[in-house]
Design a protein around this motif. Structure first.
Motif, PDB file in Angstrom:
ATOM      1  N   VAL A 271     -37.172 -21.734 -34.269  1.00  0.00           N
ATOM      2  CA  VAL A 271     -37.707 -20.906 -33.187  1.00  0.00           C
ATOM      3  C   VAL A 271     -38.158 -19.598 -33.819  1.00  0.00           C
ATOM      4  N   ASN A 272     -39.411 -19.209 -33.585  1.00  0.00           N
ATOM      5  CA  ASN A 272     -39.967 -17.975 -34.137  1.00  0.00           C
ATOM      6  C   ASN A 272     -40.267 -16.989 -33.014  1.00  0.00           C
ATOM      7  N   ILE A 273     -39.715 -15.795 -33.135  1.00  0.00           N
ATOM      8  CA  ILE A 273     -39.948 -14.727 -32.164  1.00  0.00           C
ATOM      9  C   ILE A 273     -40.676 -13.596 -32.891  1.00  0.00           C
ATOM     10  N   LYS A 274     -41.914 -13.309 -32.456  1.00  0.00           N
ATOM     11  CA  LYS A 274     -42.662 -12.194 -33.055  1.00  0.00           C
ATOM     12  C   LYS A 274     -42.401 -10.946 -32.226  1.00  0.00           C
ATOM     13  N   VAL A 275     -41.922  -9.905 -32.896  1.00  0.00           N
ATOM     14  CA  VAL A 275     -41.585  -8.648 -32.228  1.00  0.00           C
ATOM     15  C   VAL A 275     -42.540  -7.567 -32.738  1.00  0.00           C
TER      16      VAL A 275
ATOM     17  N   LEU B 259     -43.323 -17.666 -30.455  1.00  0.00           N
ATOM     18  CA  LEU B 259     -44.551 -18.212 -31.028  1.00  0.00           C
ATOM     19  C   LEU B 259     -44.760 -19.690 -30.749  1.00  0.00           C
ATOM     20  N   ASN B 260     -43.737 -20.491 -30.820  1.00  0.00           N
ATOM     21  CA  ASN B 260     -43.879 -21.941 -30.650  1.00  0.00           C
ATOM     22  C   ASN B 260     -43.193 -22.409 -29.370  1.00  0.00           C
ATOM     23  N   ASN B 261     -43.323 -21.634 -28.311  1.00  0.00           N
ATOM     24  CA  ASN B 261     -42.578 -21.863 -27.066  1.00  0.00           C
ATOM     25  C   ASN B 261     -42.890 -23.203 -26.408  1.00  0.00           C
ATOM     26  N   ASP B 262     -44.081 -23.741 -26.582  1.00  0.00           N
ATOM     27  CA  ASP B 262     -44.456 -24.989 -25.927  1.00  0.00           C
ATOM     28  C   ASP B 262     -43.958 -26.222 -26.669  1.00  0.00           C
ATOM     29  N   ASN B 263     -43.451 -26.032 -27.869  1.00  0.00           N
ATOM     30  CA  ASN B 263     -43.083 -27.185 -28.694  1.00  0.00           C
ATOM     31  C   ASN B 263     -41.729 -26.969 -29.367  1.00  0.00           C
TER      32      ASN B 263
ATOM     33  N   LEU C 188     -38.624 -12.903 -36.234  1.00  0.00           N
ATOM     34  CA  LEU C 188     -37.239 -13.348 -36.345  1.00  0.00           C
ATOM     35  C   LEU C 188     -37.223 -14.843 -36.075  1.00  0.00           C
ATOM     36  N   ASP C 189     -36.378 -15.561 -36.787  1.00  0.00           N
ATOM     37  CA  ASP C 189     -36.301 -16.997 -36.537  1.00  0.00           C
ATOM     38  C   ASP C 189     -34.855 -17.469 -36.539  1.00  0.00           C
ATOM     39  N   PHE C 190     -34.650 -18.607 -35.883  1.00  0.00           N
ATOM     40  CA  PHE C 190     -33.338 -19.250 -35.845  1.00  0.00           C
ATOM     41  C   PHE C 190     -33.541 -20.715 -35.515  1.00  0.00           C
ATOM     42  N   MET C 191     -32.512 -21.500 -35.757  1.00  0.00           N
ATOM     43  CA  MET C 191     -32.583 -22.938 -35.498  1.00  0.00           C
ATOM     44  C   MET C 191     -32.371 -23.208 -34.009  1.00  0.00           C
ATOM     45  N   ALA C 192     -33.232 -24.061 -33.442  1.00  0.00           N
ATOM     46  CA  ALA C 192     -33.125 -24.410 -32.031  1.00  0.00           C
ATOM     47  C   ALA C 192     -31.851 -25.227 -31.796  1.00  0.00           C
ATOM     48  N   PRO C 193     -31.135 -24.913 -30.750  1.00  0.00           N
ATOM     49  CA  PRO C 193     -29.906 -25.666 -30.436  1.00  0.00           C
ATOM     50  C   PRO C 193     -30.253 -27.006 -29.776  1.00  0.00           C
ATOM     51  N   THR C 194     -29.251 -27.639 -29.210  1.00  0.00           N
ATOM     52  CA  THR C 194     -29.460 -28.904 -28.508  1.00  0.00           C
ATOM     53  C   THR C 194     -30.358 -28.690 -27.301  1.00  0.00           C
ATOM     54  N   GLY C 195     -30.844 -29.783 -26.741  1.00  0.00           N
ATOM     55  CA  GLY C 195     -31.784 -29.714 -25.630  1.00  0.00           C
ATOM     56  C   GLY C 195     -31.253 -28.984 -24.423  1.00  0.00           C
ATOM     57  N   GLY C 196     -32.189 -28.445 -23.652  1.00  0.00           N
ATOM     58  CA  GLY C 196     -31.835 -27.741 -22.419  1.00  0.00           C
ATOM     59  C   GLY C 196     -32.330 -26.309 -22.440  1.00  0.00           C
ATOM     60  N   LYS C 197     -31.998 -25.596 -21.384  1.00  0.00           N
ATOM     61  CA  LYS C 197     -32.376 -24.187 -21.268  1.00  0.00           C
ATOM     62  C   LYS C 197     -31.304 -23.324 -21.911  1.00  0.00           C
ATOM     63  N   HIS C 198     -31.734 -22.346 -22.705  1.00  0.00           N
ATOM     64  CA  HIS C 198     -30.809 -21.434 -23.384  1.00  0.00           C
ATOM     65  C   HIS C 198     -31.261 -20.001 -23.135  1.00  0.00           C
ATOM     66  N   ASP C 199     -30.308 -19.153 -22.762  1.00  0.00           N
ATOM     67  CA  ASP C 199     -30.584 -17.742 -22.485  1.00  0.00           C
ATOM     68  C   ASP C 199     -30.104 -16.896 -23.653  1.00  0.00           C
ATOM     69  N   TYR C 200     -30.987 -15.996 -24.111  1.00  0.00           N
ATOM     70  CA  TYR C 200     -30.674 -15.131 -25.245  1.00  0.00           C
ATOM     71  C   TYR C 200     -31.044 -13.696 -24.918  1.00  0.00           C
ATOM     72  N   ILE C 201     -30.653 -12.808 -25.821  1.00  0.00           N
ATOM     73  CA  ILE C 201     -31.001 -11.396 -25.688  1.00  0.00           C
ATOM     74  C   ILE C 201     -31.552 -10.906 -27.020  1.00  0.00           C
ATOM     75  N   LEU C 202     -32.679 -10.208 -26.946  1.00  0.00           N
ATOM     76  CA  LEU C 202     -33.252  -9.528 -28.103  1.00  0.00           C
ATOM     77  C   LEU C 202     -32.820  -8.069 -28.007  1.00  0.00           C
ATOM     78  N   TYR C 203     -32.185  -7.591 -29.065  1.00  0.00           N
ATOM     79  CA  TYR C 203     -31.717  -6.210 -29.112  1.00  0.00           C
ATOM     80  C   TYR C 203     -32.481  -5.444 -30.184  1.00  0.00           C
ATOM     81  N   LEU C 204     -32.837  -4.198 -29.893  1.00  0.00           N
ATOM     82  CA  LEU C 204     -33.286  -3.245 -30.906  1.00  0.00           C
ATOM     83  C   LEU C 204     -32.277  -2.114 -30.852  1.00  0.00           C
ATOM     84  N   MET C 205     -31.557  -1.903 -31.973  1.00  0.00           N
ATOM     85  CA  MET C 205     -30.479  -0.922 -31.989  1.00  0.00           C
ATOM     86  C   MET C 205     -30.670   0.079 -33.116  1.00  0.00           C
TER      87      MET C 205
END
Length: 140
Positions: free
Chosen positions: A42-46, A31-35, A99-116
């Motif tokens: 960090v908010n991810i709308k699923v 949701l707030n990818n540009d900022n 789903l939300d979580f706290m943004a880590p330190t600066g830079g590019k971060h790779d994550y995985i969204l799982y539906l189980m």
């Protein structure tokens, strides 16, 4: 059906199971990818949409009692084996979850969204995504 060597009743059971086996379409949006700033949320709308008919209970003849389908939405970092966000839910026809979580330190971060699924094997989903975080110092 000589190839499968199943009688008519067994074939009917297979068809019943296949028609109710969970078929879930998943889409997501940051949701707030540009900022995204370090230590911000960090908010991810699923969005989840069940394509086929939902069964009243899990189809598991060897399970000792009736059981409702349960699902887990998880955001994880596979490089550190860390869960960032987790939510248990029951999927209706359509669901929208943030789903939300706290943004880590600066830079590019790779994550995985799982539906189980907590009931069925083989119907889990996995989506890789990346976010770019800016440090607050660099924002001036």
């Amino acid at each position: 059906m000589e190839l499968l060597q199943l009688n008519t009743l067994q074939l009917s059971d297979v068809a019943y199971f296949c028609n109710r086996y969970p078929n879930i379409d998943v889409s997501y949006e940051i949701l707030n990818n540009d900022n995204l700033i370090s230590n911000s949320t960090v908010n991810i709308k699923v969005k989840l949409e069940r394509v086929n008919e939902r069964s009243e209970s899990v189809i598991a003849s060897l399970f000792p009692q009736k059981r409702e389908e349960g699902w887990w939405l998880v955001i994880g970092d596979s490089t550190t084996n860390t869960l960032l966000s987790i939510k248990r839910l029951t999927i209706q026809e359509r669901n929208e979850i943030v789903l939300d979580f706290m943004a880590p330190t600066g830079g590019k971060h790779d994550y995985i969204l799982y539906l189980m699924s907590d009931c069925y094997m083989g119907c889990d989903h996995e989506y890789k995504f990346s976010i770019n975080i800016q440090n607050p110092i660099n924002m001036t």
